[in-house]
Design an enzyme around this catalytic site. Structure first.
Site, PDB file in Angstrom:
ATOM      1  N   GLY A 188       0.857  -1.236  -0.013  1.00 46.72           N
ATOM      2  CA  GLY A 188      -0.046   0.032   0.100  1.00 46.72           C
ATOM      3  C   GLY A 188       0.929   1.096  -0.098  1.00 46.72           C
ATOM      4  O   GLY A 188       1.690   1.379   0.954  1.00 46.72           O
ATOM      5  N   SER A 189       0.621   2.103  -1.032  1.00 45.80           N
ATOM      6  CA  SER A 189       1.582   3.432  -0.954  1.00 45.80           C
ATOM      7  C   SER A 189       1.852   3.932   0.129  1.00 45.80           C
ATOM      8  O   SER A 189       3.010   4.169   0.274  1.00 45.80           O
ATOM      9  CB  SER A 189       0.750   4.188  -1.969  1.00 45.80           C
ATOM     10  OG  SER A 189       1.645   5.277  -2.231  1.00 45.80           O
ATOM     11  N   LEU A 202       1.691   3.042   3.197  1.00 47.59           N
ATOM     12  CA  LEU A 202       2.461   2.195   4.314  1.00 47.59           C
ATOM     13  C   LEU A 202       3.760   2.139   3.847  1.00 47.59           C
ATOM     14  O   LEU A 202       4.801   2.035   4.666  1.00 47.59           O
ATOM     15  CB  LEU A 202       1.808   0.828   4.315  1.00 47.59           C
ATOM     16  CG  LEU A 202       2.218  -0.020   5.321  1.00 47.59           C
ATOM     17  CD1 LEU A 202       1.131  -0.941   6.022  1.00 47.59           C
ATOM     18  CD2 LEU A 202       3.245  -1.066   4.587  1.00 47.59           C
ATOM     19  N   TYR A 252      -6.330  -5.489  -8.762  1.00 48.13           N
ATOM     20  CA  TYR A 252      -6.833  -5.293  -7.509  1.00 48.13           C
ATOM     21  C   TYR A 252      -8.343  -5.940  -7.143  1.00 48.13           C
ATOM     22  O   TYR A 252      -8.903  -6.210  -7.945  1.00 48.13           O
ATOM     23  CB  TYR A 252      -7.169  -3.645  -7.242  1.00 48.13           C
ATOM     24  CG  TYR A 252      -6.299  -2.742  -7.530  1.00 48.13           C
ATOM     25  CD1 TYR A 252      -5.043  -2.793  -6.667  1.00 48.13           C
ATOM     26  CD2 TYR A 252      -6.369  -1.929  -8.457  1.00 48.13           C
ATOM     27  CE1 TYR A 252      -4.149  -1.659  -7.075  1.00 48.13           C
ATOM     28  CE2 TYR A 252      -5.378  -0.797  -8.788  1.00 48.13           C
ATOM     29  CZ  TYR A 252      -4.274  -0.732  -8.139  1.00 48.13           C
ATOM     30  OH  TYR A 252      -3.455   0.215  -8.208  1.00 48.13           O
ATOM     31  N   ARG A 287      -4.017   6.276 -10.519  1.00 50.69           N
ATOM     32  CA  ARG A 287      -4.195   4.999 -10.924  1.00 50.69           C
ATOM     33  C   ARG A 287      -5.554   4.633 -11.949  1.00 50.69           C
ATOM     34  O   ARG A 287      -6.687   4.832 -11.379  1.00 50.69           O
ATOM     35  CB  ARG A 287      -4.362   3.843  -9.685  1.00 50.69           C
ATOM     36  CG  ARG A 287      -3.445   3.713  -8.645  1.00 50.69           C
ATOM     37  CD  ARG A 287      -2.350   2.937  -9.394  1.00 50.69           C
ATOM     38  NE  ARG A 287      -1.099   2.843  -8.229  1.00 50.69           N
ATOM     39  CZ  ARG A 287      -0.031   3.258  -8.179  1.00 50.69           C
ATOM     40  NH1 ARG A 287       0.197   4.588  -8.983  1.00 50.69           N
ATOM     41  NH2 ARG A 287       0.862   2.987  -7.202  1.00 50.69           N
ATOM     42  N   LYS A 301       9.659  12.241 -10.764  1.00 56.68           N
ATOM     43  CA  LYS A 301      10.280  10.757 -11.002  1.00 56.68           C
ATOM     44  C   LYS A 301      10.342  10.485 -12.601  1.00 56.68           C
ATOM     45  O   LYS A 301       9.337  10.782 -13.179  1.00 56.68           O
ATOM     46  CB  LYS A 301       9.544   9.727 -10.243  1.00 56.68           C
ATOM     47  CG  LYS A 301       9.544  10.012  -8.745  1.00 56.68           C
ATOM     48  CD  LYS A 301       8.517   9.011  -8.160  1.00 56.68           C
ATOM     49  CE  LYS A 301       7.230   9.587  -8.591  1.00 56.68           C
ATOM     50  NZ  LYS A 301       6.211   8.604  -8.383  1.00 56.68           N
ATOM     51  N   GLY A 353      11.411   7.285 -13.817  1.00 54.24           N
ATOM     52  CA  GLY A 353      11.453   5.884 -13.976  1.00 54.24           C
ATOM     53  C   GLY A 353      12.911   5.567 -14.215  1.00 54.24           C
ATOM     54  O   GLY A 353      13.629   5.944 -13.452  1.00 54.24           O
ATOM     55  N   ASP A 368       7.212   5.041  -3.822  1.00 51.86           N
ATOM     56  CA  ASP A 368       6.929   5.314  -2.544  1.00 51.86           C
ATOM     57  C   ASP A 368       8.254   5.223  -1.779  1.00 51.86           C
ATOM     58  O   ASP A 368       8.149   6.072  -0.732  1.00 51.86           O
ATOM     59  CB  ASP A 368       6.003   4.263  -1.790  1.00 51.86           C
ATOM     60  CG  ASP A 368       4.654   4.027  -2.724  1.00 51.86           C
ATOM     61  OD1 ASP A 368       4.316   5.147  -3.277  1.00 51.86           O
ATOM     62  OD2 ASP A 368       4.419   2.896  -3.019  1.00 51.86           O
TER      63      ASP A 368
HETATM   64  P1  ADP Z   1       6.679   4.805  -9.436  1.00 49.04           P
HETATM   65  O1  ADP Z   1       6.910   3.571  -8.644  1.00 49.04           O
HETATM   66  O2  ADP Z   1       6.043   5.915  -8.552  1.00 49.04           O
HETATM   67  O3  ADP Z   1       5.832   4.670 -10.737  1.00 49.04           O
HETATM   68  P2  ADP Z   1       9.072   5.464 -11.025  1.00 49.04           P
HETATM   69  O4  ADP Z   1       8.575   4.355 -11.916  1.00 49.04           O
HETATM   70  O5  ADP Z   1       9.201   6.757 -11.691  1.00 49.04           O
HETATM   71  O6  ADP Z   1       7.840   5.711  -9.676  1.00 49.04           O
HETATM   72  O7  ADP Z   1      10.065   4.979 -10.232  1.00 49.04           O
HETATM   73  C1  ADP Z   1      10.818   5.676  -9.236  1.00 49.04           C
HETATM   74  C2  ADP Z   1      12.405   5.504  -9.037  1.00 49.04           C
HETATM   75  O8  ADP Z   1      12.727   4.269  -9.118  1.00 49.04           O
HETATM   76  C3  ADP Z   1      13.022   6.188 -10.379  1.00 49.04           C
HETATM   77  O9  ADP Z   1      13.224   7.537 -10.271  1.00 49.04           O
HETATM   78  C4  ADP Z   1      14.421   5.518 -10.376  1.00 49.04           C
HETATM   79  O10 ADP Z   1      15.075   5.895  -9.508  1.00 49.04           O
HETATM   80  C5  ADP Z   1      13.814   3.917  -9.887  1.00 49.04           C
HETATM   81  N1  ADP Z   1      13.443   3.275 -10.861  1.00 49.04           N
HETATM   82  C6  ADP Z   1      12.253   2.804 -11.472  1.00 49.04           C
HETATM   83  N2  ADP Z   1      12.295   1.952 -12.553  1.00 49.04           N
HETATM   84  C7  ADP Z   1      13.493   1.618 -12.904  1.00 49.04           C
HETATM   85  C8  ADP Z   1      14.217   1.094 -13.586  1.00 49.04           C
HETATM   86  N3  ADP Z   1      13.730   0.265 -14.575  1.00 49.04           N
HETATM   87  N4  ADP Z   1      15.837   1.013 -13.589  1.00 49.04           N
HETATM   88  C9  ADP Z   1      16.418   1.571 -12.658  1.00 49.04           C
HETATM   89  N5  ADP Z   1      15.755   2.479 -11.722  1.00 49.04           N
HETATM   90  C10 ADP Z   1      14.264   2.591 -11.801  1.00 49.04           C
HETATM   91  O1  CKP Z   2       3.737   4.182  -7.236  1.00 52.03           O
HETATM   92  P1  CKP Z   2       4.348   2.928  -6.517  1.00 52.03           P
HETATM   93  O2  CKP Z   2       4.745   1.898  -7.240  1.00 52.03           O
HETATM   94  O3  CKP Z   2       5.281   3.405  -5.540  1.00 52.03           O
HETATM   95  O4  CKP Z   2       3.162   2.629  -5.712  1.00 52.03           O
HETATM   96  C1  CKP Z   2       3.000   0.939  -5.197  1.00 52.03           C
HETATM   97  C2  CKP Z   2       1.998   0.765  -4.188  1.00 52.03           C
HETATM   98  O5  CKP Z   2      -0.891   1.216  -2.934  1.00 52.03           O
HETATM   99  C3  CKP Z   2       1.547  -0.511  -4.097  1.00 52.03           C
HETATM  100  O6  CKP Z   2       1.875  -0.953  -2.790  1.00 52.03           O
HETATM  101  C4  CKP Z   2       0.036  -0.899  -4.316  1.00 52.03           C
HETATM  102  O7  CKP Z   2      -0.689  -1.344  -3.262  1.00 52.03           O
HETATM  103  C5  CKP Z   2      -0.505   0.919  -4.251  1.00 52.03           C
HETATM  104  O8  CKP Z   2       0.558   1.358  -4.965  1.00 52.03           O
HETATM  105  C6  CKP Z   2      -1.794   0.961  -5.069  1.00 52.03           C
HETATM  106  O9  CKP Z   2      -2.906   0.834  -4.633  1.00 52.03           O
HETATM  107  O10 CKP Z   2      -1.770   0.927  -6.273  1.00 52.03           O
HETATM  108 MG    MG Z   3       4.113   6.313  -7.567  1.00 53.46          MG
END
Ligand code: ADP
Ligand code: CKP
Ligand code: MG
Length: 311
Positions: free
Chosen positions: A34-35, A37, A105, A165, A224, A226, A256
């Site tokens: 959970g985000s 948490l 979900y 989402r 962010k 990715g 998170d």
């Molecule tokens: P969220 O999980 O919220 O979707 P991101 O996918 O942007 O966020 O990921 C957050 C951080 O995790 C990025 O800024 C990067 O540091 C790391 N990350 C995510 N995906 C990758 C990847 N494929 N390779 C390396 N680092 C990653």
């Molecule tokens: O954006 P993140 O990938 O960091 O978030 C992951 C969380 O709460 C995951 O724990 C999931 O349970 C959620 O986001 C969600 O409800 O999508």
């Molecule tokens: Mg996120």
């Protein structure tokens, strides 16, 4: 009294033991997630105190969430037991896009979605330094959204992760609701990304996004990118950090871990460069395993990582 209060839905995660379409997956590994948490655990690893305002079901999974949270050091005194069930989800990994995951979900009508303004204890919020929540909590029900609004109203300072989402609400509804929150409340740290910003502002460029979010009352922006890394802005300063190239097991929870690490270090007076560098380390470690929060490091362990990888 805790430093940071988060509001959101803790969930039980069933992570595919093997990658591929769920219909071919025979084994699932349980994790607590959970985000918000995940965010709380990052805060605690970074040596601040954190509590979560939430509801879980009167069932084994609810008890599991409370016990796990307590074991990680989260203040669980504001987690209510509700008669509905604890929400769960499955993770499909690496299909159809390698290194990406899909969340499936089973949470509609869950205990977590019954979160409501009556769960928000005024003195608990007022004695904290910062309140955190995400777009997920705004999306799961009107009462959960109203709980966030009540907490933000009472908060000394706020952080917010847009976390839109598409499975939980439409882009139109997400835009209207999140922009409503950003217009109404000053946000100390906004955590977002190009996909969400496209929905909210119709743009993706980080510099342009900072200008627009700043106009809406955002002080610090964590943007962010990715696999490319992330960029942070504050007071005309911009910090960029590249991501590390590591094997990706499951990227769920990376954002998170980064957000909780960044916000708690920034709150302790660290620069945005330092907070971002540590946030990137946390997210990098999280993506190398199944599970959203087990790998989130302390600053001391993040320093060991940085020392190993320094160029
Ligand atoms: P969220 O999980 O919220 O979707 P991101 O996918 O942007 O966020 O990921 C957050 C951080 O995790 C990025 O800024 C990067 O540091 C790391 N990350 C995510 N995906 C990758 C990847 N494929 N390779 C390396 N680092 C990653
Ligand atoms: O954006 P993140 O990938 O960091 O978030 C992951 C969380 O709460 C995951 O724990 C999931 O349970 C959620 O986001 C969600 O409800 O999508
Ligand atoms: Mg996120």
């Amino acid at each position: 009294m805790v430093d940071i209060v988060a509001l959101g839905e803790p969930l039980i995660q069933f992570n595919s033991f093997t990658p591929g379409p769920l219909r071919f997956v025979n084994y699932f590994e349980k994790h607590i997630a959970g985000s918000e948490l995940n965010f709380c655990i990052a805060v605690i690893r970074n040596h601040l105190t954190c509590g979560i305002i939430a509801r879980v079901g009167n069932d084994e999974f609810g008890r599991n969430i409370i016990e796990y949270s307590r074991a990680q050091g989260i203040d669980t005194t504001h987690i209510k037991i509700d008669d509905s069930f604890t929400g769960i989800y499955f993770i499909q990994r690496g299909y159809p896009i390698p290194m990406k995951s899909e969340l499936i979900y089973y949470r509609k009508g869950s205990a977590g979605s019954k979160l409501s303004p009556e769960d928000v204890d005024e003195s608990y919020i007022k004695s904290s330094k910062l309140v955190h929540s995400t777009g997920i909590t705004l999306a799961i029900s009107d009462s959960a959204k109203d709980a966030v609004i009540k907490a933000f109203e009472l908060a000394r300072s706020r952080s917010f992760d847009t976390n839109i989402r598409p499975k939980l609400w439409s882009a139109e509804k997400a835009k209207e609701t999140i922009l409503g929150i950003l217009r109404k409340y000053d946000i100390e740290v906004l955590i977002t990304d190009p996909d969400d910003t496209k929905i909210l502002l119709g743009i993706t460029d980080p510099d342009e996004a900072y200008r627009k979010y700043k106009e809406l009352g955002v002080n610090v922006l964590l943007y962010k990118l990715g696999a490319r890394g992330a960029v942070a802005y504050h007071d005309g300063t911009k910090a960029f950090k590249e991501a590390y190239k590591v094997p990706v097991e499951d990227p769920t929870g990376a954002g998170d871990a980064m957000a909780g690490t960044f916000v708690s270090l920034y709150l302790q007076g660290k620069s945005i460069e330092y907070s971002l560098e540590h946030g990137i380390v946390a997210s990098t470690l999280v993506i190398t395993v199944r599970g959203d929060n087990e790998m989130t490091p302390t600053p001391e362990d993040a320093d060991r990582f940085l020392n190993e990888f320094k160029t």
